[in-house]
Design an enzyme around this catalytic site. Structure first.
Site, PDB file in Angstrom:
ATOM      1  N   ASP A 213       0.829  -1.190   0.000  1.00  0.00           N
ATOM      2  CA  ASP A 213       0.000   0.000   0.000  1.00  0.00           C
ATOM      3  C   ASP A 213       0.875   1.255   0.000  1.00  0.00           C
ATOM      4  O   ASP A 213       1.887   1.321   0.708  1.00  0.00           O
ATOM      5  CB  ASP A 213      -0.892  -0.023   1.254  1.00  0.00           C
ATOM      6  CG  ASP A 213      -1.900   1.099   1.285  1.00  0.00           C
ATOM      7  OD1 ASP A 213      -2.759   1.147   0.385  1.00  0.00           O
ATOM      8  OD2 ASP A 213      -1.839   1.920   2.217  1.00  0.00           O
ATOM      9  N   GLU A 273      14.967 -14.311  -0.389  1.00  0.00           N
ATOM     10  CA  GLU A 273      15.228 -15.460   0.479  1.00  0.00           C
ATOM     11  C   GLU A 273      14.129 -16.513   0.344  1.00  0.00           C
ATOM     12  O   GLU A 273      14.307 -17.656   0.793  1.00  0.00           O
ATOM     13  CB  GLU A 273      15.313 -15.015   1.943  1.00  0.00           C
ATOM     14  CG  GLU A 273      16.507 -14.124   2.265  1.00  0.00           C
ATOM     15  CD  GLU A 273      16.525 -13.749   3.737  1.00  0.00           C
ATOM     16  OE1 GLU A 273      16.067 -14.567   4.567  1.00  0.00           O
ATOM     17  OE2 GLU A 273      16.958 -12.620   4.057  1.00  0.00           O
TER      18      GLU A 273
END
Length: 548
Positions: A213, A273
């Site tokens: 957002d 990751e």
């Protein structure tokens, strides 16, 4: 709470770059499906309806915020980044949702609201207690001017100054949105670390990505310099309604700061990751949207994709405007990756916004699935739902209440999803819905359209499938868009596949010549059979043709 390994909820096995050209279905959880009878949608409701979402052929769902919140802005004011608000369910409910989605081949993206928190968040409660506590610098605080007025001229998107006086600290704090949504201070390294830790929490629970957002609001100018005025001829209503004075400034210092790039690199490193995860950023800027998209989606440096507000604007999307947007994209962000949307939870539904009939709805749904980039569809869009009319006494949105009646807020696009026509609540809830179910929506419900052979719902399924099985449409190249009046044409290519796409975005017939070569129809509505002179497309007609 114990972290849960992603191995327990493995993501659907396929291309790790699934997001590139993928189709994402946005779910506004308050309005999707209620299972508790309180009139508010919940996570179990989403889980129950996932088979329907999977039947659309989309790649992923994006769930708007369901975190713990006082709900002053309906979840976009977070008071606990690591938990589910009880009205939506529990963490265990979310884990079951992830499992169910993955079994159906759907990825799950969630909405992260990092630029600000709720004023009920423990971080802010501590920060405002005095000027010397451990989190004193976690929010944007500033002393008043000598005359006691606000530190600078920055404005809130929700109207009025972007500063609010706090008697405890004898200072103002920044809020780009509601007074109850104080802005976090990203210049403080501990704030970045805490937000990245919260992001990791959800990655370890198996989410496949995030919608970020207000991604360009993370940093404010450290010197708190005034924004310059924006000349009237440059104002538009992409980000805020025309009646909002927010449009009168060029927001050079209250957002879009260069320090954001370093934070997004940290965010991307964390995503990397977890192979196969992706993020899409919401770029809220009327003047620099494309430029920021290019900066924020640089390969390996930021998020994978962003969307600007060009296709969410009030004015109907014309052939000329589509070409202008892509010309701008090619110039400002030649290596960027856009995610296109016509509707979402913040704007009037595009069927109403652009005055579309059934033919227009079909053309635009096909167009968005043919353009280069990724796609976000908003719940109910596939049913052709118009904007609902919500009476003032039923309004929930503080934005609409503030600017009524010139701007009626966002509730009209947030009314409950309609699943059946057999009861006045459309199968959404057994209780009283938090917003009234639009009576005019019932005849377009899922249950009704499932049994109509030529329903818009089936058209969406067919077009999404077409995009999925044609690499040229999903992630191929796109040549320069050509405009002739209301006629828009372009070519998509990938490997040995070449598709010619033509869209008549008006109500009068239009003729187009075919490129050299032999072309066979793939999909189309409202056109004549091609001959030596080309083909004619009726009003709102389109065609997709494959080179042989």
């Amino acid at each position: 709470m114990t972290a849960i390994s992603t191995a327990q909820f493995p993501a659907p096995a396929s291309d790790l770059d699934w997001w590139r050209g993928g189709v994402i279905y946005q779910i506004y959880p308050r309005s999707f499906q209620d299972t508790s009878g309180d009139g508010i949608g919940d996570l179990n409701g989403i889980t129950n309806r996932l088979p329907y979402v999977a039947s659309l052929g989309v790649d992923a769902i994006w769930i708007s915020p369901f975190f713990t919140s006082p709900m002053k802005d309906f979840g976009y004011d977070v008071s606990d980044y690591r938990n589910v608000d009880p009205m939506f369910g529990t963490l265990e409910d979310f884990e079951r949702l992830i499992q169910a989605a993955h079994r159906l081949g759907l990825r799950v993206m969630i909405d992260l609201v990092l630029s600000h928190s709720s004023d009920q968040h423990p971080w802010f409660q501590e920060s405002r207690s005095n000027r010397v506590n451990d989190r004193a610098n976690w929010y944007v605080w500033a002393d008043p001017k000598p005359d006691g007025t606000v530190p600078n001229n920055w404005l809130s998107i929700f109207g009025g100054p972007a500063w609010h006086w706090d008697a405890r600290r004898q200072q103002y704090y920044l809020h780009n949105f509601l007074v109850s949504q104080p802005d976090l201070n990203f210049h403080e390294p501990a704030v970045q670390d805490a937000l990245l830790d919260a992001t990791r929490f959800w990655l370890e629970r198996g989410v496949d990505g995030f919608r970020l957002d207000t991604i360009n609001f993370y940093f404010a100018d450290a010197q708190l310099r005034d924004n310059p005025a924006l000349p009237a001829e440059r104002r538009n209503a992409k980000i805020a309604p025309q009646v909002n004075p927010y449009n009168h400034q060029e927001h050079l210092f209250s957002k879009n700061q260069p320090e954001n790039l370093a934070f997004l690199k940290r965010f991307r490193d964390l995503l990397d990751e977890f192979p196969g995860t992706a993020a899409v950023g919401e770029v809220g800027d009327a003047q620099l949207g494309m430029e920021l998209l290019g900066q924020y989606t640089k390969e390996g440096q930021g998020v994978q994709m962003c969307y600007a507000f060009d296709f969410l604007s009030p004015d109907r999307l014309t052939a000329e405007r589509v070409a202008e947007v892509f010309d701008h994209l090619d110039t400002a962000a030649p290596d960027g990756w856009a995610c296109w949307a016509f509707s979402n939870h913040d704007v009037t539904r595009h069927v109403t916004r652009w005055g579309l009939g059934d033919k227009g709805a079909r053309l635009y749904s096909t167009l968005i699935c043919c353009l280069r980039g990724s796609v976000c569809l908003y719940q109910g869009e596939e049913l052709g739902l118009p904007e609902a009319s919500v009476a003032f006494e039923d309004l929930q949105d503080p934005y609409g209440i503030e600017f009524w009646p010139e701007f009626k807020g966002r509730d009209g696009c947030r009314t409950p999803m309609v699943w059946e026509a057999s009861n006045r609540n459309g199968g959404f809830t057994d209780g009283k819905p938090w917003l009234p179910v639009a009576v005019e929506h019932l005849a377009a419900s899922v249950g009704v359209q499932e049994h109509l052979e030529d329903a818009l719902l089936h058209h969406y399924r067919r077009i999404i499938a077409l995009r999925s099985v044609n690499p040229a449409l999903r992630h191929g190249t796109q040549d320069k868009l050509t405009v002739d009046g209301d006629l828009l044409t372009f070519i998509r290519s990938e490997g040995g596949e070449t598709l010619f796409c033509a869209f008549n975005m008006g109500d009068q017939p239009a003729q187009t010549a075919l490129p050299d070569g032999t072309w066979l129809p793939v999909e189309g509505i409202g056109g004549t059979a091609p001959d030596a002179s080309g083909l004619t497309l009726n009003g709102w007609g389109y065609t997709l043709m494959r080179a042989t």
